[in-house]
Design a protein around this motif. Structure first.
Motif, short mmCIF file in Angstrom:
data_model
loop_
_atom_site.label_atom_id
_atom_site.label_comp_id
_atom_site.label_asym_id
_atom_site.label_seq_id
_atom_site.Cartn_x
_atom_site.Cartn_y
_atom_site.Cartn_z
N GLN A 46 0.74 -1.40 0.03
CA GLN A 46 -0.13 0.53 -0.30
C GLN A 46 0.78 0.75 -0.12
O GLN A 46 0.09 2.44 -0.76
N ASP A 47 1.92 1.06 0.80
CA ASP A 47 2.50 2.27 0.72
C ASP A 47 3.55 2.46 -0.52
O ASP A 47 4.58 1.88 -0.27
N THR A 48 3.23 2.79 -1.39
CA THR A 48 4.58 2.87 -2.61
C THR A 48 5.39 4.15 -2.95
O THR A 48 6.62 4.01 -3.82
N ARG A 49 5.51 4.41 -1.74
CA ARG A 49 6.78 5.73 -1.65
C ARG A 49 8.13 5.13 -1.45
O ARG A 49 9.04 5.31 -1.40
N HIS A 50 7.61 3.99 -0.19
CA HIS A 50 8.87 2.37 -0.73
C HIS A 50 8.19 1.48 -0.54
O HIS A 50 8.37 0.50 -0.23
N LEU A 51 8.13 1.37 -2.49
CA LEU A 51 8.26 0.42 -3.18
C LEU A 51 8.87 -0.87 -2.84
O LEU A 51 8.34 -1.84 -2.62
#
Length: 217
Positions: A46-51
């Protein structure tokens, strides 16, 4: 309207004997659905900033997917090996094969539990045991089907003799022992249990020597 000629057979204490081609086709369909459902357990981070980190953290899902997919693939391959040697199927074969398919359909859930346990760091022993027991039941049912058709020789194809039937039986019994060993070890040390069950994969893709009379000439 009467049944097609290839599905007509004689009546026995275990019901009418039938050509197993429809049984095999139905089994293929169930197995195909089961392996397809496996990938649904792998959910994108869900966290695409730390994909990249999120994708790496999904390694338990990748592992459960790969091991379970290849093991179900072995079930499919050996199912064909077994039914290549079955000339006709009676009610007992139909029933045991239905239970086998019910077990296979449960495997995506067992794989999901396994992946979740290793991601969370809790419940790994129970998860490995569940996964192993599910495959162990498949091995039991393979042995039950093969044992039944060997006891009722008329169900077997003419292309396999006693030595070939014994060779297949040894392979199926070994699967039961191998998976049981991995399951027990998994209850003690989960990574070792998964590793033992995974080593089952390359061996069971090998051909079965003595499977047919041609192999022994």
């Amino acid at each position: 309207m009467t049944e097609p000629a290839r599905w007509q057979g004689r009546s026995t204490p275990f019901g009418m004997e039938r050509d197993p081609s429809r049984l095999v086709a139905f089994s293929d369909a169930v197995i195909a659905i089961a392996v397809t459902l496996l990938v649904l357990e792998i959910r994108p981070p869900q966290d695409t900033r730390h994909l990249a980190d999120g994708l790496a953290a999904l390694w338990p899902s990748y592992l459960a997917y790969a091991v379970t997919f290849m093991l179900i693939g072995q079930v499919w391959a050996n199912h064909h090996v077994m039914f290549d040697q079955i000339r006709v199927a009676d009610r007992m074969v139909l029933f045991l094969n239905t239970v086998l398919l019910m077990d296979i359909a449960f495997l995506p859930f067992a794989a999901s539990v396994l992946a979740q346990a290793f991601r969370d760091g809790h419940g790994q022993r129970a998860a490995v045991v569940l996964h192993g027991l599910t495959f162990g039941l498949a091995a039991v049912l393979f042995n039950a089907i093969w044992g039944h058709v060997r006891r009722h020789r008329r169900l077997l194809a003419t292309t396999i003799d006693l030595a070939g039937a014994k060779a297949l039986g040894r392979r199926f019994r070994l699967a039961l022992t191998w998976i049981a060993t991995g399951t027990v070890l998994g209850a003690l040390f989960p990574p070792l249990g998964v590793a033992v069950i995974a080593t089952f994969i390359p061996f069971y893709w090998l051909p079965i020597r003595g499977e047919t009379a041609r192999d022994r000439t």
